[in-house]
Design an enzyme around this catalytic site. Structure first.
Site, PDB file in Angstrom:
ATOM      1  N   GLY A   1       0.842  -1.113   0.173  1.00 24.68           N
ATOM      2  CA  GLY A   1       0.267   0.018  -0.749  1.00 24.68           C
ATOM      3  C   GLY A   1       0.894   1.410   0.030  1.00 24.68           C
TER       4      GLY A   1
ATOM      5  N   GLY B   1       5.414  -7.318   3.675  1.00 28.22           N
ATOM      6  CA  GLY B   1       5.169  -8.542   2.260  1.00 28.22           C
ATOM      7  C   GLY B   1       6.368  -8.096   1.270  1.00 28.22           C
TER       8      GLY B   1
ATOM      9  N   ILE C   1       2.914   3.795   6.471  1.00 27.17           N
ATOM     10  CA  ILE C   1       2.207   4.405   8.022  1.00 27.17           C
ATOM     11  C   ILE C   1       1.973   3.704   8.981  1.00 27.17           C
ATOM     12  CG2 ILE C   1       1.018   5.757   5.874  1.00 27.17           C
ATOM     13  CD1 ILE C   1      -1.582   4.186   7.147  1.00 27.17           C
ATOM     14  N   ASP C   2       1.578   2.535   8.890  1.00 24.08           N
ATOM     15  CA  ASP C   2       2.118   1.265  10.844  1.00 24.08           C
ATOM     16  C   ASP C   2       2.403   1.597  11.367  1.00 24.08           C
ATOM     17  OD1 ASP C   2      -0.827   0.637   8.729  1.00 24.08           O
ATOM     18  OD2 ASP C   2       0.051  -1.716   8.280  1.00 24.08           O
TER      19      ASP C   2
ATOM     20  N   ARG D   1     -21.372  14.350  22.603  1.00 17.23           N
ATOM     21  CA  ARG D   1     -21.655  13.136  22.983  1.00 17.23           C
ATOM     22  C   ARG D   1     -20.133  12.400  22.939  1.00 17.23           C
ATOM     23  NH1 ARG D   1     -22.913  16.057  16.909  1.00 17.23           N
ATOM     24  NH2 ARG D   1     -25.679  15.259  17.399  1.00 17.23           N
TER      25      ARG D   1
ATOM     26  N   MET E   1      -5.939   2.947  11.065  1.00 11.79           N
ATOM     27  CA  MET E   1      -5.710   1.824  10.353  1.00 11.79           C
ATOM     28  C   MET E   1      -4.251   1.425  11.047  1.00 11.79           C
ATOM     29  SD  MET E   1      -5.491   3.055   6.662  1.00 11.79           S
ATOM     30  CE  MET E   1      -6.407   2.307   4.988  1.00 11.79           C
TER      31      MET E   1
ATOM     32  N   GLU F   1      -8.062  -0.001  13.936  1.00 14.28           N
ATOM     33  CA  GLU F   1      -8.754  -1.082  13.095  1.00 14.28           C
ATOM     34  C   GLU F   1      -8.586  -2.728  14.067  1.00 14.28           C
ATOM     35  OE1 GLU F   1      -7.503  -0.935   8.975  1.00 14.28           O
ATOM     36  OE2 GLU F   1      -5.215  -1.839   9.295  1.00 14.28           O
TER      37      GLU F   1
ATOM     38  N   LEU G   1      -7.489   8.387   4.455  1.00 14.35           N
ATOM     39  CA  LEU G   1      -7.534  10.449   4.660  1.00 14.35           C
ATOM     40  C   LEU G   1      -5.823   9.506   5.170  1.00 14.35           C
ATOM     41  CD1 LEU G   1     -10.318  11.352   5.890  1.00 14.35           C
ATOM     42  CD2 LEU G   1      -9.339  12.032   3.666  1.00 14.35           C
ATOM     43  N   GLN G   2      -5.755   8.874   5.567  1.00 15.28           N
ATOM     44  CA  GLN G   2      -4.296   8.676   6.165  1.00 15.28           C
ATOM     45  C   GLN G   2      -2.972   8.227   5.577  1.00 15.28           C
ATOM     46  OE1 GLN G   2      -4.972   6.289  10.405  1.00 15.28           O
ATOM     47  NE2 GLN G   2      -6.855   6.231   9.092  1.00 15.28           N
TER      48      GLN G   2
HETATM   49  O1  F6P Z   1      -0.590  -1.709   5.379  1.00 14.37           O
HETATM   50  C1  F6P Z   1      -1.200   0.011   5.351  1.00 14.37           C
HETATM   51  C2  F6P Z   1      -2.758  -0.263   5.212  1.00 14.37           C
HETATM   52  O2  F6P Z   1      -2.718   0.922   5.583  1.00 14.37           O
HETATM   53  C3  F6P Z   1      -3.427  -0.532   6.758  1.00 14.37           C
HETATM   54  O3  F6P Z   1      -3.129  -0.084   7.719  1.00 14.37           O
HETATM   55  C4  F6P Z   1      -4.845  -1.041   5.772  1.00 14.37           C
HETATM   56  O4  F6P Z   1      -5.377  -2.325   7.327  1.00 14.37           O
HETATM   57  C5  F6P Z   1      -4.101  -0.941   4.975  1.00 14.37           C
HETATM   58  O5  F6P Z   1      -3.023  -0.867   4.558  1.00 14.37           O
HETATM   59  C6  F6P Z   1      -5.844  -0.696   3.784  1.00 14.37           C
HETATM   60  O6  F6P Z   1      -5.369  -1.163   3.075  1.00 14.37           O
HETATM   61  P1  F6P Z   1      -5.695  -1.400   0.928  1.00 14.37           P
HETATM   62  O7  F6P Z   1      -5.085  -0.274   0.477  1.00 14.37           O
HETATM   63  O8  F6P Z   1      -6.231  -2.294   0.394  1.00 14.37           O
HETATM   64  O9  F6P Z   1      -7.876  -0.418   1.506  1.00 14.37           O
END
Ligand code: F6P
Length: 349
Positions: A11, A103, A125-126, A161, A168, A221, A272-273
């Site tokens: 990603g 990966g 980003i993770d 609220r 993510m 998530e 957005l992240q």
């Molecule tokens: O690994 C990066 C990431 O943005 C994760 O945080 C998220 O679960 C996943 O990729 C989302 O992937 P996709 O681009 O397939 O929605």
């Protein structure tokens, strides 16, 4: 002139273009290498000439602060390392920079073991790549989360609220933890610490009793309720043929509504992240890593990746990162600081 390739796997993450630019500029200015870009991660290897993009200094002008990747990314394509090696030879590539997460770095390691000259650059980003203190893209994602938290607090406070924001991170809680610290969340829910909806409901009630009429909850998530399962986006999981997370915030909202009279809203920051201009920190980190990767290939290094350790960007064995996921340490300093600040992890501690 000796030729190397570069690809951006998995990603996207803010800073990919900064790495591409940095590899190309260092290759041109310092180590005298020609650079070919491989499009769409490893997928470009299967696309013949269409999958290849020659990169020169003028191709990368203005790329430092552009989000995304001019080469394209692909987190679906699965190919064989032997085939990639064959394609490297056909293209006359002496070496390859693989910019990717766990990966892609695992594939990079397999290629290196087959004898290819490979240098990895960790991205995501993770922030869940093992063997590096930080990946570029993380700082930008956390900055976005923190900014959104402040906006949500403004409106949550006005309307009394409970606001749940899903972020993510796959199976690691770094974005949620750092986003909560920087965004002043009241509750942070991360995959590493199963949460209890009963306890979170108590946190909200206790806050109300202290006239804190809103509560901001950041949920990763991959967060799970104690005794529960990860929440999957069923549709996308089916499409992708792999686990795609999504909906943890909505599930929690449902649980809290059953326990409280408060108005509970939930939203997901989703992609957005991943977009937008990398922060200065990420631009510098990505640039340093790109330079080291180009230098490493020029010096015939292989089986290594550019790790950021104790503020130094250095080469480390790819095996430190391949096939591993770096999680939040529940006993670590960041978590302990968050608890000291009064952030609840939904576990009753
Ligand atoms: O690994 C990066 C990431 O943005 C994760 O945080 C998220 O679960 C996943 O990729 C989302 O992937 P996709 O681009 O397939 O929605």
């Amino acid at each position: 002139v000796r030729k190397i390739g570069i690809l951006t796997g998995g990603g996207d993450a803010p800073g990919l273009n900064a790495v591409i630019r940095s590899v190309v500029l260092c290759a041109t200015n310092e180590v005298d290498l020609e650079v070919l870009g491989i499009r769409d991660g490893f997928g470009g290897f299967a696309e013949g000439d269409e999958g290849i993009m020659p990169l020169r200094a003028d191709t990368v002008r203005g790329l430092l602060w552009r989000g995304g990747s001019i080469l394209g990314c692909n987190n679906r394509y699965r190919g064989q390392p032997e085939f990639f090696l064959e394609r490297m030879n056909e293209l006359g590539l002496e070496g390859l920079v693989v910019v990717g997460g766990e990966g892609s770095l695992t594939v990079a390691n397999e290629m290196a073991e087959l004898g290819a000259r490979i240098v990895g650059v960790p991205k995501t980003i993770d922030n869940d790549v093992e063997g590096t203190d930080q990946t570029f893209g993380f700082d930008t994602a956390v900055s976005l989360v923190a900014d959104m938290c402040m906006r949500l607090i403004d409106t949550a406070e006005s309307h009394h609220r409970v606001m749940i924001v899903e972020v993510m991170g796959r199976n690691a809680g770094h974005i949620a933890l750092h986003g909560s610290l920087a965004g002043s969340a009241d509750v942070a829910l991360i995959p590493e610490i199963p949460y209890s909806p009963d306890h979170i409901a108590r946190v909200i009630t206790d806050r109300s009793a202290r006239r804190r009429t809103y509560t901001l909850i950041v949920i990763a998530e991959g967060a799970v309720a104690a005794g529960g399962d990860k929440v999957l986006d069923e549709h996308r999981t089916k499409l992708a043929g792999r686990e795609v997370l999504g909906g943890a915030g909505d599930v929690l909202a449902h649980e809290l509504r059953a326990r409280l009279d408060h108005e509970v809203r939930s939203l997901s920051l989703a992609h957005l992240q991943r977009g937008g201009m990398p922060t200065a920190f990420d631009r510098v980190l990505a640039s340093r890593m790109g330079v080291l990767a180009a230098r490493a290939l020029a010096a015939n290094r292989t089986g290594v990746f550019t790790a950021y350790r104790n503020s130094i960007v250095r080469l480390a064995p790819l095996t430190d990162a391949a096939g591993k996921v770096r999680k939040v340490d529940p006993e670590g300093r960041f978590l302990s600081a968050a608890r000291a600040l009064g952030i609840s992890f939904g576990d009753g501690l």
